[in-house]
Design a protein around this motif. Structure first.
Motif, short mmCIF file in Angstrom:
data_model
loop_
_atom_site.label_atom_id
_atom_site.label_comp_id
_atom_site.label_asym_id
_atom_site.label_seq_id
_atom_site.Cartn_x
_atom_site.Cartn_y
_atom_site.Cartn_z
N THR A 114 44.82 -7.22 -7.59
CA THR A 114 44.19 -6.95 -9.30
C THR A 114 44.08 -7.98 -9.97
OG1 THR A 114 45.13 -6.06 -11.59
CG2 THR A 114 46.37 -7.25 -10.32
N GLU A 115 44.00 -8.77 -10.88
CA GLU A 115 43.29 -9.58 -11.16
C GLU A 115 44.28 -10.04 -13.09
OE1 GLU A 115 39.34 -10.37 -10.35
OE2 GLU A 115 38.81 -8.77 -11.50
N LYS A 116 43.90 -11.10 -13.51
CA LYS A 116 44.46 -11.58 -15.14
C LYS A 116 44.49 -10.65 -15.64
CE LYS A 116 45.69 -15.65 -17.89
NZ LYS A 116 47.30 -15.74 -17.66
N LYS A 117 42.78 -10.54 -15.44
CA LYS A 117 42.30 -9.46 -16.79
C LYS A 117 42.61 -8.13 -17.29
CE LYS A 117 37.84 -9.44 -15.24
NZ LYS A 117 36.24 -9.64 -14.53
N THR A 118 42.65 -7.53 -15.89
CA THR A 118 43.45 -6.23 -16.28
C THR A 118 44.91 -5.94 -15.99
OG1 THR A 118 43.20 -6.20 -13.56
CG2 THR A 118 40.89 -5.93 -15.08
N GLY A 137 49.01 -10.67 -16.86
CA GLY A 137 49.94 -10.93 -16.21
C GLY A 137 49.73 -12.78 -17.15
N ASP A 138 51.78 -13.43 -16.90
CA ASP A 138 51.31 -15.25 -18.33
C ASP A 138 51.11 -15.66 -16.83
OD1 ASP A 138 53.37 -15.00 -16.02
OD2 ASP A 138 55.02 -13.97 -17.51
N ASN A 139 51.51 -16.89 -17.61
CA ASN A 139 50.76 -18.20 -16.12
C ASN A 139 52.55 -18.39 -15.11
OD1 ASN A 139 53.46 -18.94 -16.46
ND2 ASN A 139 52.11 -20.82 -18.69
N ARG A 140 52.83 -17.37 -14.78
CA ARG A 140 53.95 -17.26 -13.45
C ARG A 140 52.72 -16.62 -12.34
NH1 ARG A 140 59.17 -14.42 -14.99
NH2 ARG A 140 57.39 -12.82 -16.06
N CYS A 141 51.90 -16.16 -12.70
CA CYS A 141 52.05 -14.85 -11.62
C CYS A 141 50.49 -15.52 -11.11
CB CYS A 141 50.75 -13.88 -12.89
SG CYS A 141 52.54 -12.75 -13.38
N ARG A 142 50.45 -15.16 -10.22
CA ARG A 142 49.70 -15.28 -8.28
C ARG A 142 49.07 -13.99 -8.02
NH1 ARG A 142 50.04 -18.73 -11.50
NH2 ARG A 142 50.69 -21.00 -10.57
N TYR A 143 47.42 -14.15 -7.96
CA TYR A 143 46.92 -12.57 -8.17
C TYR A 143 46.49 -12.96 -6.44
CZ TYR A 143 47.41 -12.10 -12.73
OH TYR A 143 47.87 -12.16 -13.87
N THR A 152 43.71 -14.37 -0.25
CA THR A 152 43.33 -15.38 -0.80
C THR A 152 44.79 -15.18 -1.83
OG1 THR A 152 42.14 -13.82 -2.41
CG2 THR A 152 40.93 -15.76 -1.13
N ILE A 153 45.03 -16.62 -3.08
CA ILE A 153 45.84 -15.99 -4.09
C ILE A 153 45.21 -17.17 -5.03
CG2 ILE A 153 48.47 -16.68 -4.08
CD1 ILE A 153 49.40 -16.95 -0.98
N ASP A 154 45.42 -16.60 -6.57
CA ASP A 154 44.91 -17.21 -6.87
C ASP A 154 45.18 -16.91 -8.81
OD1 ASP A 154 42.21 -18.85 -7.74
OD2 ASP A 154 42.16 -17.38 -8.83
N GLU A 155 45.52 -18.04 -9.25
CA GLU A 155 45.49 -17.96 -10.88
C GLU A 155 45.21 -16.94 -11.51
OE1 GLU A 155 43.36 -21.65 -11.39
OE2 GLU A 155 44.87 -20.45 -9.87
N LEU A 156 43.78 -16.48 -10.98
CA LEU A 156 42.96 -15.42 -11.88
C LEU A 156 42.80 -14.16 -11.29
CD1 LEU A 156 39.29 -17.57 -13.52
CD2 LEU A 156 42.48 -16.83 -14.54
N GLY A 157 42.19 -14.21 -10.46
CA GLY A 157 42.53 -12.84 -9.36
C GLY A 157 41.89 -13.04 -7.72
#
Length: 276
Positions: free
Chosen positions: A39-43, A46-52, A63-68
């Motif tokens: 999933t992604e931040k925009k959907t 999650g807060d700034n602790r989350c990695r997608y 891939t591990i990313d703060e946005l998606g």
């Protein structure tokens, strides 16, 4: 989780069906870092602790990313650094193509591809795939219809390959493709054999684009993908101009760009899930 545990970190694992993971789950955990799949931040919100995180076309790399993920990741349009490993990573991954392995099981039979002449390979994606929904302004139907119409006018052969995970979801396109001039539907051939003979590979944003780069052929993408900066951006509304870009490719420069991309993507962006 093993990686963090080996570093002495406290790890909490929440096991749920992917689509059932919600923001409520992460709000219930007092964690410094939270990994969320597919999933992604925009959907997700999650807060700034989350990695997608998301699996790539190479099953052990994520891939591990703060946005998606895919075309929605933060690294996508940042370009390719000049520093690289002189093609060592690229050559290592090229060796995997010799085994004809791919993420999804591929046929091992030998097929006579001479009858297709020079062709563009167009691997098809599943119409309901989230990478189409979130990372592309065109749908699979647009992709197929645009290419078949252009093939008829340009007299350039296009081989469409059905998706190995669920070919039935694309069967309603099969008759349409086979009835179009210069277009062919195929599903019983190994993707690496097809790439090895192709003049170019056209994708919306499939992970197959990453594999096609290893065959040192021009790759054209019509959506957004993790490899945006390494390949040609196509225009479904001007496929003649897109074909001109393919024919203007300077092959040594193209291969160098691919090698730089692989060096950065594999070693700096991806997480290797194989425990070292």
């Amino acid at each position: 989780s093993e990686d963090h545990q080996n570093k002495g970190h406290e790890v909490t694992i929440i096991e749920k069906v992917c689509k059932q993971i919600s923001k409520r789950d992460i709000d219930s955990v007092d964690a410094n870092l939270i990994y969320i799949p597919h999933t992604e931040k925009k959907t997700f919100g999650g807060d700034n602790r989350c990695r997608y995180y998301m699996q790539t076309v190479f099953p052990w790399l994520f891939t591990i990313d703060e946005l998606g993920w895919g075309g929605g990741a933060s690294f996508v349009n940042k370009g390719i650094p000049n520093e690289f490993d002189y093609g060592l990573t690229f050559k290592e991954f090229q060796q995997r193509t010799w085994t004809k392995e791919s993420k999804f099981e591929q046929p091992r039979n030998d097929i006579d591809l001479d009858k297709y002449g020079e062709y563009i390979l167009a691997p098809l994606q599943l119409p309901h795939d989230e990478t189409i929904k979130y990372h592309s302004h065109i749908e699979v139907k647009d992709f197929i219809e645009g290419l078949t119409d252009w093939a008829k006018e340009s007299k350039i052969n296009i081989v469409f390959k059905g998706h190995p995970a669920n070919p039935q979801s694309l069967y309603h396109f099969r008759e349409y493709i086979n009835s179009s001039k210069n277009c062919f539907w195929i599903e019983n051939a190994n993707i690496h054999d097809l790439m090895n003979r192709a003049r170019a590979c056209y994708v919306i944003n499939s992970g197959t684009g990453l594999e096609a780069m290893l065959h040192e052929i021009p790759v054209v993408r019509f959506g957004d993908a993790e490899y945006n900066s390494a390949v040609i951006q196509g225009d479904i509304n001007d496929l003649t101009k897109t074909w001109e870009h393919v024919n203007m490719v300077h092959k040594p420069g193209m291969i160098l760009k691919y090698a730089k991309f692989y060096s950065h993507f594999v070693n700096n962006i991806c997480y290797d899930s194989r425990i070292k």
